[in-house]
Design an enzyme around this catalytic site. Structure first.
Site, short mmCIF file in Angstrom:
data_model
loop_
_atom_site.label_atom_id
_atom_site.label_comp_id
_atom_site.label_asym_id
_atom_site.label_seq_id
_atom_site.Cartn_x
_atom_site.Cartn_y
_atom_site.Cartn_z
N LYS B 116 -5.86 -14.79 -3.58
CA LYS B 116 -4.56 -15.31 -3.49
C LYS B 116 -5.01 -16.86 -4.11
CE LYS B 116 -2.64 -12.01 -1.08
NZ LYS B 116 -2.98 -12.07 0.51
N GLU B 200 0.62 -22.74 2.37
CA GLU B 200 1.84 -23.09 1.12
C GLU B 200 3.38 -23.89 2.02
OE1 GLU B 200 1.17 -19.96 -1.63
OE2 GLU B 200 2.95 -19.23 -0.40
N HIS B 235 6.99 -9.70 7.92
CA HIS B 235 6.51 -10.13 6.35
C HIS B 235 6.27 -8.27 6.34
CE1 HIS B 235 7.13 -14.06 7.48
NE2 HIS B 235 6.21 -14.53 8.29
N ARG B 292 -4.59 -3.79 -6.60
CA ARG B 292 -4.14 -1.98 -6.22
C ARG B 292 -2.93 -0.93 -6.47
NH1 ARG B 292 -2.63 -5.33 -1.51
NH2 ARG B 292 0.07 -4.72 -1.39
#
Lengths: 162, 497
Positions: B116, B200, B235, B292
């Site tokens: 990421k 972040e 999440h 994916r």
């Protein structure tokens, strides 16, 4: 008969009257039940004029019912597991779910404060941290890291100083 | 085209992939761990290979064992499904070294987009907005503290590899930070075999919207529109729908083009997903690329009519993408609900165990991608996903009662599942109105509690199903009349009669 649903006991009394049963729940709610048909995992009946089709399954002490899209798990009151509370007791830490004991970050004899994580159990990629229920000394550790534990099995026992 | 593919996964996705292989005339090789010897995915395989003990690290994450299994069976390609090794560049490169085709991007572009952090840095250069945060992973807590201070709390700690919300944590103040970093590392390590994490800024009240993309080895690239994935617990997505109730056509086109730009820049070939966050002012930010096939891919298949797994296999085999962007449109509305073995009413605790009774729904516009059967013991070692219920209808309004009824008719007894909970979700005012963001679950907590209004009926059934009254009032149904015996003698018509 008495059934336990989510730690609450409910009484269910059945009385036969002509071609119906009169069933009383918790000594106050009354249902007239008729037209009962049982077929493998399905029971159908009319209760107070309304028709129900309920799938069920029974295993060991537990009975499972699906009513209108919601599942209910009932236990007979006499069964022993039903009496075990789902709350952590004062001096023990037990697993909330079946899984793998990944970590016991304490040793016998350690002094621990309330809230200190005494064990981590992992199942289905989720880790469940089990905190000390109160201040105390680690008296006994019943499992090794890497071992499989069942729901409600005690992992760590504490000695609580009064 | 490939003759034989090894499916390096288990459960519903292994079955989904095997079905696509069969339709393309490709034979299938399945793998299994100790505890999966009797799992249903093996029924869809022409050959099966045992690859290790039950723990994921010994089996479905065991690169050497899987490569050996592929070699032993002369498999030409490996489909990794989702989760496990699906986005692991070491696995992709082990496949390359062994001369086996990895159905996904090559190891080089996987390193770029699967990671990421690397993809954030790539995307930033393309001019697509990204969320402010760390530009590299770290194990140094002081770096986390510094960046958190810079972007301002709340912040999000995330695993650099993988997805599905594993290893991800929202942190509200500096006191929580150290503990969250440690827990995030642990979870990332156990889920993806890599403990790299970063931090972040946390975007508040966002929509999670992702775009499906296909890109072939010749650089042809199309997007297949969005999936709205804002209904999440911890999440992790539990309900997805397409089209998103919040996007308008202009924004949809803009995000679709941004998704293609990102995939093209990464030289990424296969089916992939570009995830965005949309804030309350409808600004979108790049979140990550998922290299994916995704759990929620079926809703895109339902509205576009494109079989994504087949496309993925064709692309890996070196075929040219036949689809053109202008041929792809969204027809009708689709919703997916993920069926998990978990106690949704008790903090979503995992609930492995034996399935005592199972009856899955069917009917017009209903699809069930399942990996379970009655009598099967759901093991505690893997992800709690059991199956996926997908419905399609001509528009959103008609798809709502369809999914509600299908969930009602999804009967699974013997372990705790989230089926009742999912049904309560789709019947909330907010979901029906299409007014929800990723905080939906917290905000609707009270409305999602079970009412137990039918507990009495279950109790009635409990005293009646014993048959102790010797069925004085019950009638065991049996087939009393049999037309074949009652009608008399039958004879097959001869030609012309």
């Amino acid at each position: 008969m008495k059934f336990i649903h989510l730690d609450k006991t409910h009484s269910v009394e059945k009385e036969k009257r002509d071609d119906t049963f009169q069933i009383t729940i918790d000594e106050k709610k009354k249902y007239d039940v008729s037209e009962i048909v049982i077929q493998s995992n399905l029971i159908s009946f009319k209760a107070n004029g309304k028709l129900y089709h309920i799938n069920f399954a029974i295993a060991n002490d537990k009975q499972y019912y699906s009513v209108d899209g919601e599942n209910f798990v009932l236990e007979k009151e006499k069964s022993k597991t039903a009496k075990t509370s789902t709350q952590q007791k004062g001096n023990t830490v037990f697993s909330q779910m079946p899984g793998l004991l990944v970590k016991v970050p304490v040793s016998v004899g350690d002094k621990v404060k309330s809230g200190k994580i005494l064990a981590i159990v992992e199942a289905m990629k989720m880790q469940n941290e089990l905190p000390a229920p109160s201040n105390g000394i680690v008296k006994k550790i019943n499992f090794k890291e890497g071992e499989q534990v069942d729901a409600k099995q005690v992992i760590v026992e504490l000695e609580i100083k009064k | 085209m490939f003759r034989k593919i090894l499916v390096a996964n288990r459960g519903e996705i292994a079955i989904r992939v095997a079905k696509a292989c069969k339709e393309l005339g490709i034979s299938t090789v399945g793998i299994f761990s100790n505890v999966d010897k009797t799992s249903s995915h093996l029924l869809f395989m022409d050959e099966t290979v045992w690859i290790g003990e039950s723990a994921p690290n010994a089996s479905y994450l065991n690169i050497d064992a899987i490569i050996d299994a592929a070699k032993k069976t002369n498999s030409e390609a490996i489909h990794p499904g989702y989760g496990f090794l699906a986005e692991n560049e070491l696995f992709a490169s082990a496949c390359e070294d062994a001369g086996i085709n990895f159905i996904g991007p090559n190891s080089k572009s996987l390193t770029l987009v699967g990671d990421k952090i690397a993809s954030r840095n790539t995307v930033k250069k393309l001019g697509v907005p990204i969320i402010p945060g760390m530009e590299m992973t770290s194990t140094d807590i002081s770096k986390f503290k510094m960046m958190a201070k810079k972007v301002g709390y709340p912040v999000m700690v995330k695993a650099s590899m993988g997805g599905g919300g594993k290893g991800m944590r929202v942190v509200h103040n500096e006191n929580e930070l150290e503990k969250s970093v440690a827990a995030g590392q642990r979870e990332a390590k156990s889920s993806f075999g890599d403990d790299s994490i970063y931090l972040e800024k946390y975007i508040e009240q966002p929509h999670h919207i992702e775009f499906q993309v296909l890109r072939d080895k010749f650089g042809n690239c199309v997007h297949l529109y969005e999936r709205e994935c804002s209904v999440q617990r911890r999440h992790q997505k539990i309900i997805e729908e397409t089209p998103s109730p919040v996007l308008n056509d202009g924004l949809r086109q803009m995000m679709g083009e941004a998704a293609k730009k990102i995939i093209n820049a990464s030289h990424y070939t296969t089916a992939g997903t570009v995830e965005f966050l949309l804030d309350k002012n409808k600004n979108f930010y790049f979140l990550e690329v998922n290299a994916r096939i995704q759990v929620e891919h079926p809703i895109t298949e339902m509205v576009t009519g494109v079989d994504l797994v087949k496309q993925q296999i064709l692309i890996a085999a070196g075929e040219k993408l036949k689809l053109k962007q202008e041929q792809i449109s969204q027809n009708g509305h689709a919703i997916e609900a993920r069926i998990y073995a978990e106690d949704a009413d008790n903090d979503f605790l995992p609930s492995p165990g034996k399935i005592l009774y199972l009856n899955e729904p069917s009917g017009p516009g209903i699809r069930v991608d399942t990996g379970i059967y009655q009598g099967w013991n759901v093991p505690p070692h893997y992800d709690p996903i059991l199956s996926k219920l997908i419905v399609w209808a001509e528009n959103r309004k008609s798809s709502l009662p369809r999914i509600s009824n299908a969930l009602k008719n999804y009967i699974l007894l013997g372990l705790k599942t989230n089926i009742g909970y999912l049904r309560r979700i789709v019947n909330t005012e907010n979901f029906i109105a299409g007014k929800y963001n990723t905080h939906f679950i917290e905000e609707n907590e009270k409305k999602l509690k079970p009412t137990n209004e039918n507990l009495d009926i279950a109790l009635l059934a409990a005293v009646l199903d014993k048959g102790k009254e010797k069925l004085s009032l019950t009638t065991e149904t049996s087939i009393k009349s049999n037309p074949w015996t009652e009608i008399g003698k039958w004879e097959i018509c001869k030609n012309g009669e």
